[in-house]
Design a protein around this motif. Structure first.
Motif, PDB file in Angstrom:
ATOM      1  N   SER A  73     -63.362 -13.017  -3.478  1.00 25.93           N
ATOM      2  CA  SER A  73     -62.894 -11.621  -3.452  1.00 25.93           C
ATOM      3  C   SER A  73     -61.374 -11.564  -3.591  1.00 25.93           C
ATOM      4  O   SER A  73     -60.837 -10.654  -4.236  1.00 25.93           O
ATOM      5  N   ARG A  74     -60.637 -12.544  -3.033  1.00 23.60           N
ATOM      6  CA  ARG A  74     -59.178 -12.577  -3.197  1.00 23.60           C
ATOM      7  C   ARG A  74     -58.799 -12.872  -4.652  1.00 23.60           C
ATOM      8  O   ARG A  74     -57.866 -12.289  -5.186  1.00 23.60           O
ATOM      9  N   VAL A  75     -59.524 -13.786  -5.317  1.00 30.76           N
ATOM     10  CA  VAL A  75     -59.237 -14.108  -6.725  1.00 30.76           C
ATOM     11  C   VAL A  75     -59.573 -12.910  -7.604  1.00 30.76           C
ATOM     12  O   VAL A  75     -58.819 -12.544  -8.507  1.00 30.76           O
ATOM     13  N   ALA A  76     -60.668 -12.249  -7.363  1.00 31.82           N
ATOM     14  CA  ALA A  76     -61.077 -11.107  -8.174  1.00 31.82           C
ATOM     15  C   ALA A  76     -60.093  -9.952  -8.033  1.00 31.82           C
ATOM     16  O   ALA A  76     -59.887  -9.183  -8.970  1.00 31.82           O
ATOM     17  N   ALA A  77     -59.453  -9.791  -6.856  1.00 32.28           N
ATOM     18  CA  ALA A  77     -58.492  -8.702  -6.643  1.00 32.28           C
ATOM     19  C   ALA A  77     -57.227  -8.925  -7.460  1.00 32.28           C
ATOM     20  O   ALA A  77     -56.548  -7.962  -7.841  1.00 32.28           O
ATOM     21  N   THR A  78     -56.887 -10.184  -7.748  1.00 34.50           N
ATOM     22  CA  THR A  78     -55.667 -10.463  -8.517  1.00 34.50           C
ATOM     23  C   THR A  78     -55.914 -10.499 -10.028  1.00 34.50           C
ATOM     24  O   THR A  78     -54.965 -10.621 -10.793  1.00 34.50           O
ATOM     25  N   ALA A  79     -57.150 -10.397 -10.450  1.00 34.01           N
ATOM     26  CA  ALA A  79     -57.467 -10.467 -11.884  1.00 34.01           C
ATOM     27  C   ALA A  79     -56.979  -9.225 -12.605  1.00 34.01           C
ATOM     28  O   ALA A  79     -57.032  -8.108 -12.097  1.00 34.01           O
ATOM     29  N   VAL A  80     -56.441  -9.453 -13.806  1.00 39.43           N
ATOM     30  CA  VAL A  80     -55.953  -8.356 -14.643  1.00 39.43           C
ATOM     31  C   VAL A  80     -56.960  -8.148 -15.778  1.00 39.43           C
ATOM     32  O   VAL A  80     -57.328  -9.102 -16.469  1.00 39.43           O
ATOM     33  N   PRO A  81     -57.411  -6.906 -16.021  1.00 39.03           N
ATOM     34  CA  PRO A  81     -58.372  -6.662 -17.093  1.00 39.03           C
ATOM     35  C   PRO A  81     -57.773  -6.994 -18.458  1.00 39.03           C
ATOM     36  O   PRO A  81     -56.579  -6.807 -18.698  1.00 39.03           O
ATOM     37  N   LEU A  82     -58.581  -7.527 -19.356  1.00 37.15           N
ATOM     38  CA  LEU A  82     -58.107  -7.861 -20.701  1.00 37.15           C
ATOM     39  C   LEU A  82     -57.785  -6.612 -21.508  1.00 37.15           C
ATOM     40  O   LEU A  82     -56.815  -6.573 -22.249  1.00 37.15           O
ATOM     41  N   ASN A  83     -58.600  -5.584 -21.405  1.00 44.07           N
ATOM     42  CA  ASN A  83     -58.389  -4.329 -22.125  1.00 44.07           C
ATOM     43  C   ASN A  83     -58.266  -3.196 -21.113  1.00 44.07           C
ATOM     44  O   ASN A  83     -59.230  -2.480 -20.847  1.00 44.07           O
TER      45      ASN A  83
END
Length: 190
Positions: free
Chosen positions: A16-26
């Motif tokens: 959940s911590r990794v997913a919160a820092t993810a930036v959408p590609l589009n």
């Protein structure tokens, strides 16, 4: 087949911590807007309405009206009784030419000489063995057709100088070569 296991509590927290820092590609993905076309004017439109598709069940035979007719072969030019015997392989050929292993450059003159010579000798039924073609083609990406002589010989027989001498050409019976041979029924000499 591997079994999926459930994530442990610390693995779920990490995910959940990794997913919160993810930036959408589009990030600014725009949904396409549906385009509405104007209804055609039926008074000026010349195309007929398509026929509705009738309901059917899988495996059901198509109605007779919708079946595609099979192309009919031209009626034989020779006597019907002799043609029936010929197509069933009951007549014995008087001469034969075996084109196995020949190239197109060698086979065409050999076929022409054979048919002209057979007609001059007064023979009526001859057998031309073309073979079925080699089993496997080259392993390349392009399609490969088997049996060049098998495809070319009927064309050669339908062209001058052989066509005026030939009354009928029929695939040979099984005992005379089947798909890899042709019966050539020659006209009488005049």
């Amino acid at each position: 087949m591997t079994r999926k296991r459930k994530l442990r509590a610390e693995e779920q927290d990490l995910w959940s911590r990794v997913a919160a820092t993810a930036v959408p590609l589009n990030p600014k993905r725009v949904e396409p807007t549906p385009v509405t076309l104007p209804e055609p004017d039926r008074k000026t439109d010349k195309t007929p309405d398509p026929k509705p598709i009738e309901a059917f069940t899988l495996g059901e035979r198509a109605p007779a009206a919708s079946r595609i007719p099979t192309p009919r072969r031209a009626p034989p030019l020779m006597d019907a009784k002799a043609y029936r015997k010929l197509s069933r392989g009951k007549l014995k050929p008087e001469a034969r030419l075996d084109l196995h292993g020949m190239t197109v450059d060698r086979a065409h003159p050999a076929l022409t000489r054979f048919i002209l010579g057979s007609h001059a000798r007064g023979l009526r039924l001859v057998l031309v063995i073309t073979g079925k073609g080699e089993g496997a083609g080259p392993g390349g990406p392009l399609p490969y057709q088997r049996g060049i002589l098998r495809r070319q010989v009927p064309h050669w027989l339908a062209q001058a100088p052989l066509a005026p001498l030939i009354l009928e050409t029929v695939p040979a019976g099984r005992r005379h070569g089947g798909e890899g041979a042709l019966y050539v029924y020659l006209r009488r000499q005049r």
